[in-house]
Write a protein that holds these residues in place. Structure first.
Motif: not given
Length: 371
Positions: A154-160, A236-254
């Protein structure tokens, strides 16, 4: 769950990931220190009781094969069924040598589809980091009598533009599909995980192949709107989809947040990975480690702050690693300083070097590089 078969699409290539995908595809990128992205898809299926899984690959999949092997670490090394690697032998000469979409990929392994013993199939991406309750989704699929069930957030988890959005009615039926829009639309975002019967899947593959439609979004979702009963299962759990280097970094740091970590690595649905039987990590008498995820087999004699270290990493005396992701067997030598950086496998940062990126633009050091 003997009536459900798993198919994982593990061929995605994303040039926006730059150095991280020079020698591998997106699904085999390390994530969270000990894991690869494909581990989550494999574990989701095994946790749902699925013991037959097909892994569709295309190019740059040597790293993926080295990691999954025979599937033993996921209890998928079996005499009958288990894990099957599906390279594109019947497709290599078509369309410039690339799958244009999921229906192309399924057509490329059509002979495998015919051998599936189960009545139902779950289709999933191999590059999604999420702990999905596939067994619950399948139970809902059977009870509802739906033709297709889509697991959604139900949330935005990646680039539309990389996602499908659904509008749904009060019973969870999909009433409209927005395929890769420029902005968020509808009620839920698809995680690109779908459950349907084998017979329906075969007929859809035949239909798309006959009309040269390579896309699942176009050939199935949009084409079946109003014709098939398509419903959503909300996650409704945590979701990470890697689409960029910055996103990869932020999703790991999360993952340094205990709440997110507990949501993704649940004890009732464990995430399995390749066992390397490493020794425990050694911490020297002058070492310092603060708010970090450090895998086994490391040797820490310097300072590690807000970082994620994979197996076999060395941080020598006087070295400082802060807000970094260090992959397997990377070495930060004496007196070196590394901040906001991603070091791929077997990277060596020589003594006294100072390398800094930024939280929104982390520095990436390619695999096997010596700096």
């Amino acid at each position: 769950m003997n009536d459900l078969h798993g198919i994982i699409f593990a061929y995605r290539e994303n040039p926006d990931l730059r150095e991280l995908v020079q020698l591998r595809n997106t699904c085999s990128i390390p994530f969270g220190g000990r894991y690869r992205l494909v581990d989550f898809a494999l574990s989701n299926m095994v946790n749902a009781g699925i013991d037959d899984v097909g892994l569709i690959v295309y190019t740059s999949y040597q790293s993926l094969l080295d990691h999954v092997g025979s599937g033993k670490d996921w209890d998928l090394a079996r005499k009958r069924g288990g894990l099957r690697i599906l390279p594109p032998f019947s497709f290599s000469g078509k369309h410039g040598g690339r799958y244009r979409g999921r229906m192309d990929a399924l057509a490329g392994v059509y002979s495998y589809l015919k051998t599936i013993r189960q009545d139902y199939v779950v289709l999933a991406s191999g590059d999604l980091a999420a702990n999905l309750p596939i067994a619950e989704a399948f139970e809902q699929h059977i009870k509802s009598g739906a033709d297709i069930t889509a697991i959604c957030s139900g949330t935005t988890y990646t680039d539309p533009k990389l996602c499908n959005y659904f509008s749904v009615d009060g019973q969870g039926r999909i009433t409209d599909v927005a395929a890769s829009p420029t902005q968020v639309k509808g009620d839920v975002a698809s995680l690109e995980v779908y459950i349907l019967s084998k017979s329906l899947l075969m007929s859809l593959v035949d239909q798309c192949a006959a009309h040269d439609v390579p896309s699942f979004s176009q050939g199935v979702l949009l084409a079946s709107l109003g014709k098939l009963d398509m419903r959503v299962f909300r996650f409704d759990g945590y979701i990470a989809r890697v689409t960029s280097v910055a996103g990869y970094f932020q999703q790991n740091m999360a993952l340094l947040d205990p709440g997110i970590r507990a949501n993704l690595f649940r004890t009732d649905r464990p995430v399995k990975t390749k066992d390397q039987s490493n020794p425990s990590t050694y911490y020297g008498p002058e070492s310092k480690s603060v708010n970090s995820l450090i895998s086994d087999g490391c040797r820490i004699e310097g300072t590690v702050i807000n970082s994620i270290l994979a197996r076999g990493v060395r941080v020598e005396k006087g070295a400082t690693v802060e807000n970094c992701i260090l992959m397997q067997r990377s070495s930060i030598q004496e007196g070196a300083v590394l901040r906001y950086a991603i070091a791929d496998k077997n990277v060596r940062v020589c003594p006294g070097r100072m390398l800094m990126g930024h939280g929104t633009y982390p520095l990436v050091i390619a695999k096997n590089e010596i700096v």
